[in-house]
Design an enzyme around this catalytic site. Structure first.
Site, PDB file in Angstrom:
ATOM      1  N   PRO A   1       0.846  -1.200   0.000  1.00  0.00           N
ATOM      2  CA  PRO A   1       0.000   0.000   0.000  1.00  0.00           C
ATOM      3  C   PRO A   1       0.879   1.247   0.000  1.00  0.00           C
ATOM      4  CG  PRO A   1      -0.031  -1.098   2.168  1.00  0.00           C
ATOM      5  CD  PRO A   1       0.876  -1.895   1.292  1.00  0.00           C
TER       6      PRO A   1
ATOM      7  N   GLN B   1      -6.397  -1.946   3.179  1.00  0.00           N
ATOM      8  CA  GLN B   1      -5.615  -1.738   4.403  1.00  0.00           C
ATOM      9  C   GLN B   1      -6.329  -0.741   5.314  1.00  0.00           C
ATOM     10  OE1 GLN B   1      -2.003   0.672   4.987  1.00  0.00           O
ATOM     11  NE2 GLN B   1      -0.979  -1.221   5.606  1.00  0.00           N
TER      12      GLN B   1
ATOM     13  N   CYS C   1       2.908   2.652  10.057  1.00  0.00           N
ATOM     14  CA  CYS C   1       3.001   4.048   9.610  1.00  0.00           C
ATOM     15  C   CYS C   1       3.742   4.879  10.666  1.00  0.00           C
ATOM     16  CB  CYS C   1       1.614   4.628   9.347  1.00  0.00           C
ATOM     17  SG  CYS C   1       1.707   6.311   8.721  1.00  0.00           S
TER      18      CYS C   1
ATOM     19  N   LYS D   1       0.844  -5.384   8.557  1.00  0.00           N
ATOM     20  CA  LYS D   1       2.075  -4.792   8.005  1.00  0.00           C
ATOM     21  C   LYS D   1       2.702  -3.948   9.106  1.00  0.00           C
ATOM     22  CE  LYS D   1       3.830  -2.294   3.985  1.00  0.00           C
ATOM     23  NZ  LYS D   1       4.065  -0.933   4.495  1.00  0.00           N
TER      24      LYS D   1
ATOM     25  N   ASN E   1       9.821  -6.540   3.289  1.00  0.00           N
ATOM     26  CA  ASN E   1       9.606  -5.275   2.569  1.00  0.00           C
ATOM     27  C   ASN E   1      10.692  -4.278   2.974  1.00  0.00           C
ATOM     28  OD1 ASN E   1       7.895  -2.393   3.421  1.00  0.00           O
ATOM     29  ND2 ASN E   1       8.032  -2.945   1.260  1.00  0.00           N
ATOM     30  N   GLY E   2      11.000  -3.384   2.033  1.00  0.00           N
ATOM     31  CA  GLY E   2      11.929  -2.294   2.320  1.00  0.00           C
ATOM     32  C   GLY E   2      13.179  -2.372   1.466  1.00  0.00           C
TER      33      GLY E   2
ATOM     34  N   ARG F   1       8.064   1.515  -3.223  1.00  0.00           N
ATOM     35  CA  ARG F   1       8.361   2.625  -4.145  1.00  0.00           C
ATOM     36  C   ARG F   1       8.875   2.134  -5.497  1.00  0.00           C
ATOM     37  NH1 ARG F   1      11.650   5.862   0.352  1.00  0.00           N
ATOM     38  NH2 ARG F   1      12.011   3.683   0.915  1.00  0.00           N
TER      39      ARG F   1
HETATM   40  C1  LIG Z   1       4.495   7.883  -0.242  1.00  0.00           C
HETATM   41  C2  LIG Z   1       4.388   6.643   0.615  1.00  0.00           C
HETATM   42  C3  LIG Z   1       3.140   6.238   1.053  1.00  0.00           C
HETATM   43  C4  LIG Z   1       3.014   5.098   1.862  1.00  0.00           C
HETATM   44  N1  LIG Z   1       1.773   4.694   2.249  1.00  0.00           N
HETATM   45  C5  LIG Z   1       1.628   3.566   2.994  1.00  0.00           C
HETATM   46  C6  LIG Z   1       0.340   3.095   3.386  1.00  0.00           C
HETATM   47  O1  LIG Z   1      -0.700   3.664   3.051  1.00  0.00           O
HETATM   48  N2  LIG Z   1       0.303   1.960   4.149  1.00  0.00           N
HETATM   49  C7  LIG Z   1       1.437   1.275   4.516  1.00  0.00           C
HETATM   50  O2  LIG Z   1       1.351   0.251   5.209  1.00  0.00           O
HETATM   51  N3  LIG Z   1       2.648   1.702   4.160  1.00  0.00           N
HETATM   52  C8  LIG Z   1       2.775   2.807   3.397  1.00  0.00           C
HETATM   53  N4  LIG Z   1       4.020   3.206   2.988  1.00  0.00           N
HETATM   54  C9  LIG Z   1       5.177   2.351   3.288  1.00  0.00           C
HETATM   55  C10 LIG Z   1       5.454   1.382   2.132  1.00  0.00           C
HETATM   56  O3  LIG Z   1       4.374   0.497   1.923  1.00  0.00           O
HETATM   57  C11 LIG Z   1       6.741   0.568   2.383  1.00  0.00           C
HETATM   58  O4  LIG Z   1       6.592  -0.150   3.580  1.00  0.00           O
HETATM   59  C12 LIG Z   1       7.977   1.466   2.490  1.00  0.00           C
HETATM   60  O5  LIG Z   1       7.982   2.445   1.473  1.00  0.00           O
HETATM   61  C13 LIG Z   1       9.257   0.637   2.430  1.00  0.00           C
HETATM   62  O6  LIG Z   1       9.400  -0.018   1.203  1.00  0.00           O
HETATM   63  P1  LIG Z   1      10.366   0.551   0.034  1.00  0.00           P
HETATM   64  O7  LIG Z   1      11.694   0.893   0.695  1.00  0.00           O
HETATM   65  O8  LIG Z   1      10.474  -0.613  -0.927  1.00  0.00           O
HETATM   66  O9  LIG Z   1       9.699   1.749  -0.548  1.00  0.00           O
HETATM   67  C14 LIG Z   1       4.166   4.355   2.224  1.00  0.00           C
HETATM   68  C15 LIG Z   1       5.416   4.783   1.792  1.00  0.00           C
HETATM   69  C16 LIG Z   1       5.550   5.899   1.004  1.00  0.00           C
HETATM   70  C17 LIG Z   1       6.918   6.330   0.533  1.00  0.00           C
END
Ligand SMILES: Cc1cc2nc3c(=O)[nH]c(=O)nc-3n(C[C@H](O)[C@H](O)[C@H](O)COP(=O)(O)O)c2cc1C
Length: 322
Positions: free
Chosen positions: A29, A83, A113, A151, A212-213, A237
């Site tokens: 998400p 979610q 979050c 999550k 994730n991450g 992302r």
């Molecule tokens: C702009 C943005 C919005 C996000 N919105 C949510 C969200 O609505 N729910 C959630 O569980 N995580 C949210 N996240 C976290 C991501 O789902 C993910 O856990 C985090 O970006 C790490 O993964 P990455 O390093 O591959 O980007 C958000 C992250 C970003 C950057």
């Protein structure tokens, strides 16, 4: 990296509770990004599931336009995953059992979050510091009879990494799956995730654990699987920046280009939303698609000046089509 055929670690179907995910490569998400057209696209490209952005469990009782837009889906989305964000078990239970979520197959609970206002309200990552409440929330959502995932992160900070105990609590409370963002709350979205803690959590439970991450290439996806021993990965992302990673990792056949994808998104978004929303969404998608393309500064400026879909179309062809 061509695909994952040799290692067979990614692209495998997996059961999450009683729900079948067609692949163990999932889309996270992302607030402001993972709208219905985007989720349809990544599922078609091989993502095993794709979640709505976080939706306030409490806001479900209002019939406001913003929440309705977040929850928008139709029969084209075969597996529907939502979610929820919140802090009160009874509010989660009411939301999970509500008519508005009747069409969703999977409910994910946001326990990661890091945003200050969210944490101050006891929601998101604050729940990692309040394990009894987190457990009560999972049990409350589980009473809806739906598949439930959580999550979360590793903990609030490096001195308070609680993920092993937290993962055990999730399993004991009835969660069908956990996705672990391998950063602590104070790391926000930066820095290399601490994958070794995802591995510890994976070893502590028998429900599926997704990592994730920081996954920003096919190689990194495989490395993350190796380092964590997870059952699958969730892209965030990078999945938005390059949805073509999904067929690459899942082994789905596809002849799409960034241009064909964005044109399709424009059409589907145009059917579902008003022009202002479509413009905002397509501009975000286009600028993410351009992230690693050199010399696109001027094109980005032109993109952000576009005031209508009619103006946007030739520009998209100019940037991605030629
Ligand atoms: C702009 C943005 C919005 C996000 N919105 C949510 C969200 O609505 N729910 C959630 O569980 N995580 C949210 N996240 C976290 C991501 O789902 C993910 O856990 C985090 O970006 C790490 O993964 P990455 O390093 O591959 O980007 C958000 C992250 C970003 C950057």
């Amino acid at each position: 990296m061509e695909n994952c055929e040799e290692k067979k670690t990614l692209g495998k179907e997996i059961m999450i509770g009683r729900t079948r995910f067609s692949s163990n490569v999932l889309m996270a998400p992302l607030a402001g990004y993972t709208c219905f057209p985007f989720r349809l696209m990544v599922k078609r490209l091989g993502a095993g599931s794709a979640y709505t952005e976080m939706v306030s469990a409490d806001a479900l009782k209002y019939n406001d336009r913003a929440t309705s837009r977040l929850l928008f889906t139709d029969e084209r989305e075969e597996l529907k995953c939502v979610q929820l964000l919140g802090a009160i078990p009874a509010v989660f239970e009411r939301a999970a059992k509500s008519e508005r979520l009747a069409k969703f197959d999977v409910i994910d609970i946001n326990m990661g979050c890091p945003v200050p206002n969210v944490v101050k309200s006891g929601e998101g990552c604050a729940l990692m510091d309040d394990i009894g409440r987190a457990s009560a929330i999972i049990e409350a959502v589980k009473r809806s009879g739906k598949t439930v995932s959580v999550k979360c992160r590793l903990g609030m900070n490096r001195k308070k990494i609680v993920i092993e105990e937290f993962a055990r609590m999730c399993e004991g409370s009835g969660a069908d799956m956990i996705t672990i963002h391998g950063r602590t709350r104070d790391m926000m979205y930066d820095g290399e995730p601490l994958y070794e803690y995802i591995k510890l959590a994976k070893q502590a439970v028998s429900i599926p654990v997704f990592a994730n991450g920081g996954i920003d290439s096919g190689e990194k996806a495989l490395l993350t699987m190796e380092k964590t021993g997870a059952d699958g990965i969730m892209l965030a992302r990078y999945g938005f920046e390059n949805p073509l990673i999904f067929p690459q990792l899942s082994g789905t056949k596809c002849s799409d280009t960034k241009y064909s994808l964005i044109s399709e998104q424009l059409d589907i978004a145009g059917e579902c939303y008003d022009e202002l929303f479509v413009l905002t969404y397509i501009k975000k998608l286009a600028s993410y698609f351009m992230k690693k393309l050199p010399g696109t500064k001027q094109k980005k400026q032109e993109l952000f000046k576009c005031g209508s879909i009619t103006q946007l179309k030739p520009l998209l062809w100019d940037i991605f089509g030629s």
